[in-house]
Structure formats: structure tokens, C-alpha cells
Enzyme design. Structure first.
Site, mmCIF file in Angstrom:
data_model
loop_
_atom_site.group_PDB
_atom_site.id
_atom_site.type_symbol
_atom_site.label_atom_id
_atom_site.label_comp_id
_atom_site.label_asym_id
_atom_site.label_seq_id
_atom_site.Cartn_x
_atom_site.Cartn_y
_atom_site.Cartn_z
ATOM 1 N N LYS A 109 0.850 -1.189 0.000
ATOM 2 C CA LYS A 109 0.000 0.000 0.000
ATOM 3 C C LYS A 109 0.885 1.237 0.000
ATOM 4 O O LYS A 109 1.929 1.281 0.681
ATOM 5 C CB LYS A 109 -0.909 -0.007 1.236
ATOM 6 N N SER A 184 -9.200 1.915 2.284
ATOM 7 C CA SER A 184 -8.325 2.708 1.434
ATOM 8 C C SER A 184 -7.207 1.910 0.772
ATOM 9 O O SER A 184 -6.476 2.436 -0.070
ATOM 10 C CB SER A 184 -7.719 3.860 2.245
ATOM 11 N N SER A 208 -9.653 -0.550 6.345
ATOM 12 C CA SER A 208 -8.999 -0.323 5.052
ATOM 13 C C SER A 208 -8.264 -1.530 4.483
ATOM 14 O O SER A 208 -7.817 -1.489 3.340
ATOM 15 C CB SER A 208 -8.039 0.866 5.148
#
Length: 533
Positions: A109, A184, A208
């Protein structure tokens, strides 16, 4: 208080007016006869602070010969079919001959630092940040033989649970373009689901890891708070920050966790975790009994998890079908009422909005660990250019946070105490049950917001989405999102074609008991084909 000298430097800028301005901001006054004393003490502090800031920063070292960075580049459109890659590179450990992750490929990420590889954080709110360190999780992937292929798109400042907010553009669901991949950790979920990597690191502050895992039909674990060190990762609010592994299967997830878990003696979130050499053998789940593998286990559905107004009745039906399979595997499944669960998302909001604002405007405080000063200097102080490039959820955090500081100054403290009450309530239920169960999300992935959507239209795409995920960021329990079925979309471009998207359930365990979470999830996965359910 320690004062080491009363001498001040030539040209020191602190004056009596400086003291007056500070007193005005504090709403207090200082007697005129004492003002010069306080001016001088402040001037001494100014000199000491300048000297401290002039010192070289202390950064975790990176062996760039052993972990050489190669082919660092921004991907071309044809290399990025779903908009999930933020940056590409190739990094391996030249000394690793084998290891738990040998031969496996990984994405990170884009809030996870890799020295020399730009970090976009999904936003134009900040620009030009290139980390000067590697996150602990990065080093552990490499030392375990893993091959890091690049950075996965994350949503704008990690502040959206849908996948249309990134500064690089929308991230499309792997099952249907035009639909959310969740957020996210949106890119992480997509790259794993598409098979472009074997695993990905996500970061979970309110769901997330689990939201994109649910929308993309993969396995995502938010581990016990602190089990994976957060060193070298962009933070939302330190008490709800979690890193988590994202994979296509439960066993792959367990092996991944084995490789990256354990304290690093840097990040204070990880200080209660076992040392890396004493991490449990999560991959032992491969030896589960074939017949009745969950015999004697006691599971319970959290009653309040089915009470969200946003919950699609079809999700409830799919969830109930899925949990009935645990009974076939030998477990009992009851329901348990945990009333505070319905307040969990609100408790999380009190922490994440006010705490997130304070962290962005004054920097994290009261923490032991590594601070990425280069990143913090781009976030604060904020100017009009930052604000104008901000996504609606980012602006909302600033407005909510400042309002709370002024109108509800004890909100963060109260929400922190209620977070402990939330944990205690789950712990009480887990004294009776081995596993708690909830739907992960209340509905299947929504279509992307229109490019010209208003702030309310953007946020409307995720109303109620984290009702069942956010509470466990504040309680800290390990939670695994597991795909359990497919449902037709009810809106968006795929309605006419009968497009189906994944449904997921959460498997929740005791603190530090990822093994039982994995056992329950692996047993279910081995005996069911979720795409046919």
C-alpha cells in the site's frame, strides 16, 4: 523543567511582543514585572530548539546493496489495467536463498515507505515525497525471500473506503469495471485479486484492509493491534493504525503473517507483540483434521452487527448461509448481544477525526518510534494549495477535528476511554466463545462517484460501510475478512448485465489468537466454494 543556560544567541527573535501574542492565544496574561523573565526563558527555548532541528535526523538504515532497488518507474496505462499500481519497482534480498516467502511477489500500500521509491499517498494534497527509509514490514518481506514489485494505489490520504478518490484516478473492482474496489487499500486488493502479485500489505485504520478484501473477493487480516510493527508507514491515528496481509487464500495469509509479525523495538504499537522468533506457527492450519475440523469450537454472531440501517437483506441471507457451514464442520453457532457494538463506529469517529487532525497539525506526540519528518513537513503547516488539492474526506477531517478541538476538547479522551469499554465488551463475549462473526460490509461494492460529484455525493457512496469494521480498530482484536458469496449489483453500469460482486464475513478472535481465527477461516474455505454461493 530543565534550563541549561540563561544566555541567548545574538539575533534571537523572541521579544516581549512574542510573549504577548502567545498569552493572547492562551487567553491569559502575565504581570508586567515578570514578562522579561518569561521572554528570556522563551528565548533560551528558541535557541535550544534551533540547535536540535539543525542536527542530522536519525533514520533506520537501509542496506541498498543487499536490497537493491531496480526499475523504479511510474506504470504506463497498458501496464495498469485497473488503475491499481501507484509505482513500480523490483526489490529482492540478494542474500535470501529461501524463506517463508521465497518465490512470492508482493505489492505495498502506498503509505508504506520504500527508500527511493516515491510515496504518493493517493493524493495531490502533498507532492514530491520520497522516503528515506524502509518500513519494517518491507525488510521482513525481503528477508523472507519475497519479491517486492511496487506500490499499490491507496485512497486519498487513506481517507476513503471507496476507490474513486486517489489522485492517480479511480481503481476499478477486479470483477467489474466502474465499481469500487473498496478502500483505502484499494490497489492492494485489486492486484492480489487479479493475480498480479501473490500478496499485498494493506493498512487498516477503520476497515482499510477488510473493505477492499471484501469488495475484491480476497482474504484480508487486520491482526491484533501492534502484531505487525507500523514503523515507516503513514499514520492516521496511532491507536487505530494496523498493517495487515492481503492474499487469495487463508493459508497464504497465515504464512505471510508469520514472516512479518513480531515487535521491532522501534514502534511502540508493537512493544507487546512477541519477538519475531516467537511468533506462533500460523501456517500449522494446513494440518487441520479433514473431518469435523472445528469440532468443539463455539462461535457466535454479534446480534447488533445485523442492525445497521444500510444492511442489504440479501447480505444477511448470504451471511446466514455461510455461518451454517460452520455447524457442518463441527462448531456450534449462537447469537450474542454486545450492545456497545452499535456505538463502535461512533467511538472510532471520535478518535479518528480529532486524533487524526491533531496528528496532522501538531505531529504525533507521546509515542516511541520513527517519525517520517519529510512527510510531516509536507502535511503541516498546510496552505491553500494543499487545501485546494484535498479530497472531500480529507477536508472533512480538518473541519471536524478543529471543531472538536474548540467545541469538544475532551472528545478524544472520552472516545479513548470508550474504546477500552468496547474492547472489554468483546473480551467478555470471547470468554464464552472462541470466535465472533459479523458481515464485513452491509452491501456489495457501489459504482464510482461521478467525476463532478459533490462532497456529499462522494461520501454517500460509503454511508454505513464501516459499521462492522471500524469498531475493531479501536478494540484492537484480530479480524479476518473472508469471501462467502456473490450478489447481483443493484445500481450502476452492471445492472443490465446481471453483474455479481463478492460478499464477505468477519471472523473475530481474542487478542493474540490469530491461530484460531485462521483455523476457522481455513476450515470454511477448504470446504466451500464461495463463488458458487
Amino acid at each position: 523543567m530543565s534550563v541549561f543556560s540563561l544566555d541567548t544567541s545574538q539575533g534571537n527573535p523572541v521579544t516581549a511582543k512574542t510573549v504577548d501574542k502567545l498569552c493572547s492565544k492562551l487567553g491569559v496574561t502575565i504581570e508586567e514585572k515578570e514578562k522579561e523573565d518569561y521572554r528570556r526563558l522563551l528565548a533560551v527555548f528558541h535557541d535550544a530548539s534551533e540547535q536540535l532541528m539543525a542536527m542530522d535526523d536519525y533514520v533506520p538504515p537501509v542496506d541498498e546493496e543487499r536490497f537493491a532497488r531496480a526499475n523504479i518507474h511510474f506504470p504506463e496505462k497498458e501496464q495498469n489495467s485497473h488503475g491499481a499500481w501507484a509505482w513500480k519497482c523490483s526489490i529482492v534480498d540478494k542474500q535470501a536463498k529461501d524463506g517463508k516467502l521465497h518465490g512470492k511477489t508482493f505489492a505495498l500500500k502506498d503509505n508504506v515507505a520504500v527508500k527511493g521509491v516515491p510515496m504518493l499517498l493517493g493524493t495531490n494534497f502533498i507532492k514530491g515525497f520520497v522516503p528515506d527509509c524502509d518500513a519494517t514490514a518491507v525488510t521482513r518481506i525481503l528477508e523472507a525471500g519475497g519479491h517486492i514489485m511496487g506500490k499499490a494505489v491507496c485512497e486519498n490520504m487513506c481517507m476513503s473506503a471507496t476507490s474513486h478518490s486517489s489522485g492517480t484516478g479511480v481503481v476499478d473492482n477486479p470483477f467489474a469495471k466502474g465499481y469500487s474496489a473498496g478502500g483505502s487499500s484499494s490497489g492492494s486488493g485489486v492486484l492480489v485479486a487479479l493475480g498480479e502479485v501473490d500478496g499485498a500489505i494493506g493498512a487498516d485504520q477503520g476497515g482499510s484492509v477488510r473493505v477492499p478484501a471484501a469488495n475484491c473477493g480476497i482474504v484480508g487480516l487486520k491482526p491484533t493491534f501492534g502484531l505487525i510493527p507500523y514503523t515507516g508507514c503513514g499514520s492516521n491515528e496511532p491507536t487505530n493504525d494496523h498493517l495487515g496481509p492481503m492474499t487469495r487464500t487463508v493459508l497464504e495469509n497465515a504464512v505471510f503473517l508469520e514472516a512479518i509479525a513480531g515487535n521491532d523495538n522501534i514502534d511502540d504499537r508493537s512493544f507487546a507483540a512477541p519477538s519475531p522468533s516467537k511468533v506462533p506457527p500460523y501456517s500449522s492450519i494446513r494440518d487441520l483434521a479433514k473431518d469435523q475440523p472445528l469440532k468443539g469450537k463455539k462461535f457466535a454472531v454479534i446480534t447488533e452487527s445485523l442492525s445497521s440501517p444500510a444492511l442489504d437483506p440479501r447480505v444477511v441471507k448470504t451471511f446466514r448461509t455461510a455461518i451454517s457451514k460452520f455447524v457442518e464442520l463441527g462448531a456450534t453457532v449462537d447469537e450474542v448481544s454486545i450492545p456497545i457494538h452499535s456505538k463502535g463506529a461512533a467511538i472510532w469517529t471520535g478518535v479518528s477525526k480529532m486524533g487524526g487532525f491533531l496528528g496532522k497539525t501538531s505531529g504525533q506526540f507521546g509515542r516511541r518510534g520513527h517519525q517520517m519528518l519529510g512527510l510531516q513537513s509536507l502535511i503541516h503547516p498546510m496552505g491553500p494549495e494543499n487545501w485546494n488539492e484535498g479530497y472531500s474526506a480529507v477536508k472533512n477531517v480538518y473541519l471536524n477535528g478543529l471543531y472538536a478541538v474548540e467545541k469538544f476538547p475532551l472528545l478524544l479522551a472520552k472516545a479513548t476511554n470508550l474504546s477500552r469499554q468496547l474492547r472489554d465488551a468483546y473480551d467478555a463475549a470471547l470468554e464464552k466463545y472462541d470466535i465472533l462473526l459479523t458481515p464485513t460490509l452491509p452491501y456489495v461494492a457501489t459504482s464510482h462517484a461521478a467525476p463532478d460529484a459533490t462532497p456529499l455525493d462522494q461520501i454517500a457512496k460509503q454511508i454505513g460501510l464501516t459499521f462492522n469494521t471500524a469498531p475493531f480498530n479501536q478494540s484492537g482484536h484480530p479480524v479476518l475478512a473472508l469471501p462467502i458469496g456473490m450478489l447481483e449489483v443493484l445500481e450502476g453500469p452492471g445492472v443490465a448485465d446481471g453483474v455479481k460482486l463478492p460478499v464477505s464475513m468477519q471472523v473475530i478472535g481474542k487478542w493474540w489468537d490469530e491461530t484460531t481465527v485462521y483455523e476457522a477461516s481455513h476450515a470454511w474455505e477448504m470446504n466451500n466454494d464461495w463463488k458458487e454461493m
